[in-house]
Design a protein around this motif. Structure first.
Motif, PDB file in Angstrom:
ATOM      1  N   GLN A  51       0.828  -1.205   0.000  1.00 37.36           N
ATOM      2  CA  GLN A  51       0.000   0.000   0.000  1.00 37.36           C
ATOM      3  C   GLN A  51       0.864   1.257   0.000  1.00 37.36           C
ATOM      4  OE1 GLN A  51      -2.618  -0.566   3.365  1.00 37.36           O
ATOM      5  NE2 GLN A  51      -4.327  -1.171   2.047  1.00 37.36           N
ATOM      6  N   LEU A  54       2.504   1.672  -3.548  1.00 36.88           N
ATOM      7  CA  LEU A  54       1.572   2.108  -4.588  1.00 36.88           C
ATOM      8  C   LEU A  54       1.078   3.532  -4.356  1.00 36.88           C
ATOM      9  CD1 LEU A  54      -0.532  -1.142  -5.195  1.00 36.88           C
ATOM     10  CD2 LEU A  54       1.378  -0.238  -6.532  1.00 36.88           C
ATOM     11  N   ARG A  55       0.871   3.929  -3.125  1.00 39.79           N
ATOM     12  CA  ARG A  55       0.423   5.285  -2.843  1.00 39.79           C
ATOM     13  C   ARG A  55       1.484   6.309  -3.216  1.00 39.79           C
ATOM     14  NH1 ARG A  55      -2.525   4.436   3.078  1.00 39.79           N
ATOM     15  NH2 ARG A  55      -4.400   3.368   2.263  1.00 39.79           N
ATOM     16  N   THR A  59      -1.135   6.017  -7.351  1.00 39.25           N
ATOM     17  CA  THR A  59      -2.104   5.072  -7.889  1.00 39.25           C
ATOM     18  C   THR A  59      -3.443   5.267  -7.195  1.00 39.25           C
ATOM     19  OG1 THR A  59      -0.281   3.525  -8.227  1.00 39.25           O
ATOM     20  CG2 THR A  59      -2.499   2.632  -8.388  1.00 39.25           C
ATOM     21  N   THR A  64      -5.152   0.380  -5.118  1.00 39.79           N
ATOM     22  CA  THR A  64      -4.131   0.084  -4.111  1.00 39.79           C
ATOM     23  C   THR A  64      -4.654  -0.882  -3.057  1.00 39.79           C
ATOM     24  OG1 THR A  64      -3.122   2.257  -4.445  1.00 39.79           O
ATOM     25  CG2 THR A  64      -2.638   1.122  -2.374  1.00 39.79           C
ATOM     26  N   HIS A  65      -5.859  -0.598  -2.559  1.00 36.79           N
ATOM     27  CA  HIS A  65      -6.446  -1.466  -1.532  1.00 36.79           C
ATOM     28  C   HIS A  65      -6.709  -2.862  -2.085  1.00 36.79           C
ATOM     29  CE1 HIS A  65      -8.809  -2.577   1.991  1.00 36.79           C
ATOM     30  NE2 HIS A  65      -9.762  -3.000   1.170  1.00 36.79           N
ATOM     31  N   ALA A  68      -3.275  -4.792  -2.573  1.00 34.16           N
ATOM     32  CA  ALA A  68      -2.673  -5.166  -1.292  1.00 34.16           C
ATOM     33  C   ALA A  68      -3.453  -6.281  -0.615  1.00 34.16           C
ATOM     34  CB  ALA A  68      -2.581  -3.937  -0.392  1.00 34.16           C
TER      35      ALA A  68
END
Length: 328
Positions: A51, A54-55, A59, A64-65, A68
């Motif tokens: 997470q 990607l953050r 993204t 992202t959630h 992950a």
């Protein structure tokens, strides 16, 4: 009891009993528990790390959630399979025992699964983002959220619409704000006596001075059709893509076009019809007779060239003779 339940009751116990190993010790159960707990911990750590990565790459939060969570679930599933191997669980008979029940659940949740996979495609292809103004079938508005079941849209009337993801994916998606600009067409009529070249120049100059109209592409006016009451001109302007901007620019263009045509002395025609009567032809009009319901024909003729209209009466009273003839 359903057929599925009866089948599970008759075959499930034997298959499950064959799936588990014999003579398991306490050590085996402890090792299996440690493996499962370790896989859960490792999966949670991997989720947090992914997470953050990607953050930092800007993204989408939903993607992202999802990524992950998928990584964590895969790690936990691998640990569960390894723990079952320590317990000498044979997965073949176990999966066979629960396969029929899983198939029934899959059929029952078919629509949910369709929306789930459609949401994954929407998150991957990303035809729109949060905050975009879109047209999804009959729904128009601003995208608020894309979850694993529906797309949440705030309509231009202030309402909230939830559109299933599979419906969105199977229909036409129009993203109004993706290109950063949008074109609007406004129609105006001028009379047939108008100098069209002069009218087009007047209208294009008027549109260029409207606030919100983009310079590139420049506003243009075209002859669209020869209508019943006048010549229709199409005014094309480009502006920012938001819906409220479109309505404001459209209104301002209409006001500017009206003012410019009036100042230039160019006529904006009203709806009209031209009726011509010819004296050398008989005009016939059929009207219903109120008395007996039949239709009578009323004829209007022009003057008879063979009729002698000179006054033949000695006293000059032509009206009396006409009256007598009418009586006869």
């Amino acid at each position: 009891m359903t057929a599925t339940a009866l089948l599970l009751a008759s075959t499930g116990d034997a298959d499950i009993s064959e799936a588990f190993g014999k003579g398991l010790t306490t050590r085996d159960w402890v090792v299996a528990g440690i493996i499962l707990a370790a896989s859960i911990a490792i999966g949670q750590v991997a989720k947090v790390v992914l997470q953050r990565v990607l953050r930092s790459d800007d993204t989408d939060v939903a993607i992202t959630h999802f990524a992950a969570s998928a990584l964590r679930n895969l790690i936990v599933l691998a640990g569960l399979v390894y723990a079952l191997g320590v317990l000498e669980v044979r997965l073949g008979p176990l999966l066979g025992a629960i396969g029929i029940g899983g198939l029934a659940i899959a059929f029952a949740a078919q629509s949910i699964l369709a929306s789930f996979f459609a949401s994954i495609i929407l998150r991957t292809r990303r035809p729109f983002r949060r905050g975009d103004q879109v047209v999804l079938g009959d729904v128009e508005g601003t995208v608020e959220e894309v979850n694993f079941r529906t797309v949440s849209v705030r309509t231009f009337d202030g309402e909230r619409a939830l559109v299933p993801c599979d419906v969105v994916l199977g229909d036409t998606i129009v993203n109004l704000t993706a290109r950063g600009r949008r074109r609007t067409t406004f129609e105006v009529q001028v009379s047939y006596e108008t100098d069209l070249g002069r009218a087009i120049g007047v209208l294009e100059d008027a549109m260029a001075g409207v606030e919100g109209v983009l310079d590139r592409p420049e506003p243009r006016a075209y002859v669209q059709e020869m209508a019943d009451s006048g010549i229709t001109l199409a005014l094309l302007v480009w502006h920012a893509p938001e819906m409220m901007t479109m309505w404001q620019v459209r209104s301002d263009v209409g006001v500017a076009a009206h003012v410019a045509l009036v100042d230039a002395g160019i006529e904006i025609p009203f709806p009209q019809r031209v009726v011509r009567f010819r004296a050398d032809e008989e005009a016939r009009t059929e009207v219903p007779d109120v008395g007996d319901g039949t239709v009578r024909s009323l004829r209007r003729r022009g003057p008879d060239p063979n009729r002698d209209t000179r006054d033949t009466d000695d006293d000059g009273d032509d009206g009396g003779d006409d009256g007598g003839d009418g009586g006869d």
